[in-house]
Design a protein around this motif. Structure first.
Motif, PDB file in Angstrom:
ATOM      1  N   GLU A 222       0.831  -1.208   0.000  1.00 51.46           N
ATOM      2  CA  GLU A 222       0.000   0.000   0.000  1.00 51.46           C
ATOM      3  C   GLU A 222       0.863   1.254   0.000  1.00 51.46           C
ATOM      4  OE1 GLU A 222      -2.799  -0.212   3.232  1.00 51.46           O
ATOM      5  OE2 GLU A 222      -3.670  -2.053   2.403  1.00 51.46           O
ATOM      6  N   MET A 223       1.961   1.176   0.742  1.00 52.37           N
ATOM      7  CA  MET A 223       2.854   2.346   0.786  1.00 52.37           C
ATOM      8  C   MET A 223       3.441   2.654  -0.573  1.00 52.37           C
ATOM      9  SD  MET A 223       5.067   2.625   4.178  1.00 52.37           S
ATOM     10  CE  MET A 223       4.365   2.415   5.785  1.00 52.37           C
ATOM     11  N   LEU A 224       3.720   1.596  -1.350  1.00 46.11           N
ATOM     12  CA  LEU A 224       4.270   1.812  -2.690  1.00 46.11           C
ATOM     13  C   LEU A 224       3.345   2.690  -3.525  1.00 46.11           C
ATOM     14  CD1 LEU A 224       5.815  -1.533  -4.005  1.00 46.11           C
ATOM     15  CD2 LEU A 224       6.942   0.684  -3.838  1.00 46.11           C
ATOM     16  N   ASN A 225       2.032   2.617  -3.204  1.00 49.68           N
ATOM     17  CA  ASN A 225       1.057   3.385  -3.976  1.00 49.68           C
ATOM     18  C   ASN A 225       0.607   4.662  -3.272  1.00 49.68           C
ATOM     19  OD1 ASN A 225       1.001   1.464  -6.058  1.00 49.68           O
ATOM     20  ND2 ASN A 225      -0.311   0.148  -4.776  1.00 49.68           N
ATOM     21  N   ASN A 226       1.176   4.913  -2.084  1.00 51.70           N
ATOM     22  CA  ASN A 226       0.788   6.094  -1.321  1.00 51.70           C
ATOM     23  C   ASN A 226       1.433   7.341  -1.936  1.00 51.70           C
ATOM     24  OD1 ASN A 226       1.192   8.209   0.663  1.00 51.70           O
ATOM     25  ND2 ASN A 226       0.416   6.764   2.185  1.00 51.70           N
ATOM     26  N   ASP A 227       0.606   8.352  -2.228  1.00 48.26           N
ATOM     27  CA  ASP A 227       1.114   9.518  -2.956  1.00 48.26           C
ATOM     28  C   ASP A 227       2.196  10.284  -2.205  1.00 48.26           C
ATOM     29  OD1 ASP A 227      -0.227   9.166  -5.268  1.00 48.26           O
ATOM     30  OD2 ASP A 227      -2.023  10.274  -4.621  1.00 48.26           O
ATOM     31  N   SER A 228       1.990  10.501  -0.903  1.00 47.72           N
ATOM     32  CA  SER A 228       2.989  11.298  -0.171  1.00 47.72           C
ATOM     33  C   SER A 228       4.302  10.529  -0.065  1.00 47.72           C
ATOM     34  CB  SER A 228       2.461  11.674   1.221  1.00 47.72           C
ATOM     35  OG  SER A 228       2.311  10.524   2.006  1.00 47.72           O
ATOM     36  N   ILE A 229       4.226   9.193   0.067  1.00 47.79           N
ATOM     37  CA  ILE A 229       5.440   8.380   0.098  1.00 47.79           C
ATOM     38  C   ILE A 229       6.142   8.460  -1.249  1.00 47.79           C
ATOM     39  CG2 ILE A 229       6.321   6.021   0.227  1.00 47.79           C
ATOM     40  CD1 ILE A 229       5.355   6.259   2.836  1.00 47.79           C
ATOM     41  N   LYS A 230       5.332   8.335  -2.302  1.00 47.56           N
ATOM     42  CA  LYS A 230       5.907   8.403  -3.645  1.00 47.56           C
ATOM     43  C   LYS A 230       6.701   9.683  -3.814  1.00 47.56           C
ATOM     44  CE  LYS A 230       2.828   5.776  -6.671  1.00 47.56           C
ATOM     45  NZ  LYS A 230       1.647   5.927  -7.536  1.00 47.56           N
ATOM     46  N   LYS A 231       6.116  10.785  -3.366  1.00 46.18           N
ATOM     47  CA  LYS A 231       6.747  12.086  -3.552  1.00 46.18           C
ATOM     48  C   LYS A 231       8.028  12.196  -2.710  1.00 46.18           C
ATOM     49  CE  LYS A 231       3.675  15.444  -4.536  1.00 46.18           C
ATOM     50  NZ  LYS A 231       2.564  16.241  -4.007  1.00 46.18           N
TER      51      LYS A 231
END
Lengths: 236, 293
Positions: A222-231
């Protein structure tokens, strides 16, 4: 019951607080990733768990025993191994001697020989170079040696600190495949990585550290797809 | 024949320096400190042998064994009381402490044994070897000294290379933290190193005093400094370096005394050290020290 449970640990370097009350758990068989920027406290967390640094407060429960006050050299024989940042192989010793030191706390010679064979099977290149001094190995080979050395203690859990640091993309791929194999072999893995994308791809769960605190935790996919993590961490 | 006699005497004196230098070099390699009190451990060992033989009438070998035990315990105790609390202190603090321990041991000996010079009766009872129709004589002390040096060097090399404790020593000397991660008890390993170095110092002291049989509370300081020089000369931290440095130093000293000037022999020894350090700062066999980032 969690295999490893970190409860509100605080760590200071002099007057500077590096870890400001961190809690997390690692269950048996999991691959857990600790990700975060430089200076977030990832390495300090691992060093505190294996007794290289004493925490000012908090508990570290390993299979129910508080290991925070146990001398560092006794933790290995309880079933916890640590692949330190920067590999830290013994450069002046041979590959074989390095691996034997990994089994320093084990008494049964036959079992150690068996583990050595298994490590040589996982890392054929180490077997080819067993009589070479560790300092003459390439960076990737040294990383493999550091991992093999940790496996020599037959750990229940391995803590790995930045295993992909400074390696070429092909070697990074190889190292992550090895971590996958170690996990498949039944060993629990606590992985610290700056390469968040790779780490999240192989982890079950992950914790995000920022300046000594856990700011986010959850399912790795899920984190891989989390926007703030991505950024912030995946550079997308 | 004179030349050969000088050479043999030099090798004999050098063997003593080499055995003492092992103590400096091993402790430096593992604890990264210069134990300037090492020379005074030699002196204590000599007094133990002297008292055991002259006062208690013990034979030579048990006396030497007693000295080895006493010095081993002394080494462990000094490490525990004086150096262990300073494990994370600056090198300068440790160095000053070591000098303090040195003065402490000298003055303790002064208090216990008095300032008068004791005449040390040689412990070695091996007949001299006469070669070339008596033109060349090798004394029993020389034979035993060189033999002891060879046995100790081989024994120590095997210990370091073949045993678990030896490998732990090498691991600690390279990287204390990584060694601890392997399950090595770093403090116990440092203690063991002091124990071995101090035990060897007792043997070296007995051999030294057998060749130069005057014993005072300051007997240990000159061979101590020379052996330290030998360790630096050979490359501090290196066991073969201690052997080569010790032998070379002994030979240079005796040749200097015989062919140049007996007053200047010590100056010549230290001058050679300065030259070696100018040309090769790590000593003859010393390894390059990599600064860790």
């Amino acid at each position: 019951m969690a295999m490893l449970e970190i409860k509100d640990i605080e760590v200071y370097y002099g007057v500077i607080q590096a870890i400001k009350g961190i809690s997390f758990t690692v269950n048996e068989g999991e691959v857990i990733a600790l990700i975060g920027a430089n200076g977030a406290g990832k390495t300090t967390t691992l060093q505190t768990i294996t007794g290289m640094i004493a925490p000012a407060a908090g508990e570290i429960l390993f299979e129910g025993t508080d290991i925070a006050k146990i001398p560092g050299h006794k933790i290995v024989s309880m079933g916890m191994a640590h692949v330190p940042e920067g590999r830290r192989v013994f450069a002046e010793l041979s590959v074989y001697e390095n691996l034997k030191l990994g089994a320093y706390t084990r008494k049964d010679k036959n079992e150690v020989a068996e583990t050595l064979e298994r490590v040589y099977r996982s890392f054929p290149r180490l077997k080819e170079r067993k009589n070479q001094l560790a300092g003459t190995l390439s960076g990737g080979e040294q990383q493999m040696l550091a991992m093999g050395r940790a496996l020599m203690s037959k750990p229940k859990i391995v803590l790995m600190d930045e295993p992909s640091m400074g390696l070429s993309p092909i070697l990074v791929e190889e190292i992550f495949n090895i971590i996958r194999e170690i996990s498949a072999g039944g060993t629990t893995v606590l992985l610290v990585e700056q390469n968040a994308k790779k780490a999240l791809a192989i982890a079950d769960r992950a914790y995000v550290l920022e300046t000594g605190k856990i700011v986010l935790s959850g399912d790795a996919k899920e984190m891989l797809n989390n926007d703030s993590i991505k950024k912030a961490y995946l550079g997308e | 024949m004179n030349f050969l006699t000088y050479l043999i005497n030099g090798i004999s004196l050098g063997s003593v320096y080499a055995i003492i230098a092992l103590g400096y070099t091993m402790v430096y390699g593992i604890a990264k400190m210069l134990n300037f009190a090492h020379g005074d451990v030699i002196m204590i060992g000599c007094y133990v042998v002297f008292l055991a033989m002259s006062r208690s009438g013990l034979p030579a070998l048990p006396s030497v064994a007693l000295a080895v035990v006493a010095c081993t315990l002394l080494g462990i105790t000094v490490e525990k009381i004086a150096y262990k609390p300073l494990r994370r202190a600056t090198p300068l603090a440790v160095l000053i402490t070591a000098i303090g321990v040195s003065y402490f041991l000298q003055n303790m000996a002064l208090l216990l044994f008095g300032a008068d010079t004791k005449s040390f009766s040689p412990v070695v009872n091996v007949p001299a070897l006469k070669l070339a129709d008596g033109a060349l004589t090798i004394s029993g002390t020389t034979i035993v000294t060189v033999a002891a040096c060879i046995v100790i060097m081989i024994g120590l090399s095997l210990f370091v290379k073949r045993t678990k404790a030896g490998q732990a020593m090498l691991a600690v000397s390279e990287d204390k933290d990584a060694a601890q991660l392997m399950g090595v008890n770093v403090n116990a390993t440092i203690s063991l190193t002091f124990a071995i170095g101090s035990g060897l110092a007792a043997i070296a002291g007995v051999l030294f005093c057998s060749a130069y049989p005057t014993l005072t509370p300051y007997t240990g300081s000159m061979p101590g400094i020379k052996a330290f020089t030998a360790a630096v000369f050979g490359g501090i931290g290196s066991i073969p370096g201690a052997l080569i440095g010790g032998i070379l130093l002994g030979v240079i000293e005796i040749f200097g005394r015989a062919y140049i000037s007996s007053q200047l022999s010590d100056a010549i020894v230290f001058a050679v050290l300065i030259v070696v350090l100018l040309v090769k700062p790590t000593g003859l066999l010393g390894r390059q020290v990599h600064e860790k980032v």
